[in-house]
Write a protein that holds these residues in place. Structure first.
Motif, PDB file in Angstrom:
ATOM      1  N   CYS A 136      -4.776  -0.692   8.260  1.00 28.75           N
ATOM      2  CA  CYS A 136      -5.987  -1.506   8.149  1.00 28.75           C
ATOM      3  C   CYS A 136      -6.671  -1.580   9.514  1.00 28.75           C
ATOM      4  O   CYS A 136      -6.028  -1.868  10.518  1.00 28.75           O
ATOM      5  CB  CYS A 136      -5.646  -2.906   7.655  1.00 28.75           C
ATOM      6  SG  CYS A 136      -7.067  -4.009   7.624  1.00 28.75           S
ATOM      7  N   CYS A 179      -6.764  -3.087   1.844  1.00 28.04           N
ATOM      8  CA  CYS A 179      -5.708  -3.784   2.572  1.00 28.04           C
ATOM      9  C   CYS A 179      -5.182  -4.956   1.738  1.00 28.04           C
ATOM     10  O   CYS A 179      -5.972  -5.761   1.242  1.00 28.04           O
ATOM     11  CB  CYS A 179      -6.245  -4.296   3.907  1.00 28.04           C
ATOM     12  SG  CYS A 179      -5.054  -5.317   4.801  1.00 28.04           S
ATOM     13  N   GLU A 207      -3.777  -7.512   2.740  1.00 32.55           N
ATOM     14  CA  GLU A 207      -3.964  -8.755   3.487  1.00 32.55           C
ATOM     15  C   GLU A 207      -5.438  -9.200   3.430  1.00 32.55           C
ATOM     16  O   GLU A 207      -5.756 -10.318   3.087  1.00 32.55           O
ATOM     17  CB  GLU A 207      -3.557  -8.522   4.953  1.00 32.55           C
ATOM     18  CG  GLU A 207      -3.014  -9.724   5.669  1.00 32.55           C
ATOM     19  CD  GLU A 207      -1.626 -10.087   5.166  1.00 32.55           C
ATOM     20  OE1 GLU A 207      -1.480 -11.219   4.684  1.00 32.55           O
ATOM     21  OE2 GLU A 207      -0.704  -9.226   5.247  1.00 32.55           O
ATOM     22  N   CYS A 208      -6.319  -8.269   3.784  1.00 34.32           N
ATOM     23  CA  CYS A 208      -7.746  -8.599   3.892  1.00 34.32           C
ATOM     24  C   CYS A 208      -8.511  -8.410   2.575  1.00 34.32           C
ATOM     25  O   CYS A 208      -9.646  -8.858   2.458  1.00 34.32           O
ATOM     26  CB  CYS A 208      -8.401  -7.740   4.970  1.00 34.32           C
ATOM     27  SG  CYS A 208      -7.515  -7.719   6.523  1.00 34.32           S
ATOM     28  N   LEU A 259      -8.810  -3.706  10.431  1.00 34.11           N
ATOM     29  CA  LEU A 259      -9.023  -5.105  10.840  1.00 34.11           C
ATOM     30  C   LEU A 259      -7.744  -5.754  11.358  1.00 34.11           C
ATOM     31  O   LEU A 259      -7.689  -6.252  12.463  1.00 34.11           O
ATOM     32  CB  LEU A 259      -9.543  -5.935   9.659  1.00 34.11           C
ATOM     33  CG  LEU A 259     -11.023  -5.849   9.314  1.00 34.11           C
ATOM     34  CD1 LEU A 259     -11.352  -6.822   8.198  1.00 34.11           C
ATOM     35  CD2 LEU A 259     -11.874  -6.131  10.548  1.00 34.11           C
ATOM     36  N   CYS A 260      -6.691  -5.751  10.497  1.00 35.49           N
ATOM     37  CA  CYS A 260      -5.471  -6.468  10.870  1.00 35.49           C
ATOM     38  C   CYS A 260      -4.349  -5.538  11.324  1.00 35.49           C
ATOM     39  O   CYS A 260      -3.266  -5.997  11.657  1.00 35.49           O
ATOM     40  CB  CYS A 260      -5.000  -7.344   9.721  1.00 35.49           C
ATOM     41  SG  CYS A 260      -4.373  -6.418   8.320  1.00 35.49           S
ATOM     42  N   THR A 279     -10.546  -1.477   4.050  1.00 33.66           N
ATOM     43  CA  THR A 279     -10.662  -1.206   5.479  1.00 33.66           C
ATOM     44  C   THR A 279      -9.630  -0.185   5.944  1.00 33.66           C
ATOM     45  O   THR A 279      -9.527   0.110   7.125  1.00 33.66           O
ATOM     46  CB  THR A 279     -10.422  -2.496   6.285  1.00 33.66           C
ATOM     47  OG1 THR A 279      -9.238  -3.108   5.754  1.00 33.66           O
ATOM     48  CG2 THR A 279     -11.577  -3.452   6.175  1.00 33.66           C
TER      49      THR A 279
END
Ligand SMILES: [Zn+2]
Length: 116
Positions: free
Chosen positions: A76, A92, A94-95, A78-79, A99
């Motif tokens: 990802c 992702c 998580e998000c 982002l994270c 991403t």
């Protein structure tokens, strides 16, 4: 079945290389097939058998295709979490947004071959 065409390309590559190395019999072809590569291992095996039966000069009835699967992985942006995506557009976990950048799973290539 586009695996026939893929296998045709693979055998061309192996055949040309074997010829250059003065290898007359290829006993094993090792392929790396990514989970997202759009090539189905079963269909590749089938295609290999069909070519084998058609009498390709550097293959014999004992020649084997060995398929090594490569797991799909994305990271990802982002994270930075690494996860296993179930498709090319990697969402992702998580998000919850797509991403992900694929870092493995798209490989389709000859790893090596054994011959004499
Ligand atoms: Zn994320």
């Amino acid at each position: 079945m586009h695996e026939m065409a893929l296998m045709g390309d693979i055998l061309n590559i192996v055949g040309t290389n074997a010829k250059n190395q003065s290898i007359r019999k290829v006993n094993k072809v090792h392929l790396i097939v990514g989970d997202l590569s759009n090539a189905l291992p079963d269909a590749l095996e089938m295609a290999f058998d069909i070519y084998k039966r058609q009498g390709i000069d550097f293959l014999n009835e004992y020649s084997q295709l060995v398929i090594h699967r490569e797991e799909a992985k994305a990271i990802c942006s982002l994270c930075q979490r690494e996860y296993v995506p179930d498709q090319r557009i990697a969402v992702c976990p998580e998000c919850h947004i797509p991403t992900g950048r694929l870092i493995s799973g798209e490989t389709f290539k000859v790893d090596s071959y054994e011959g004499e």
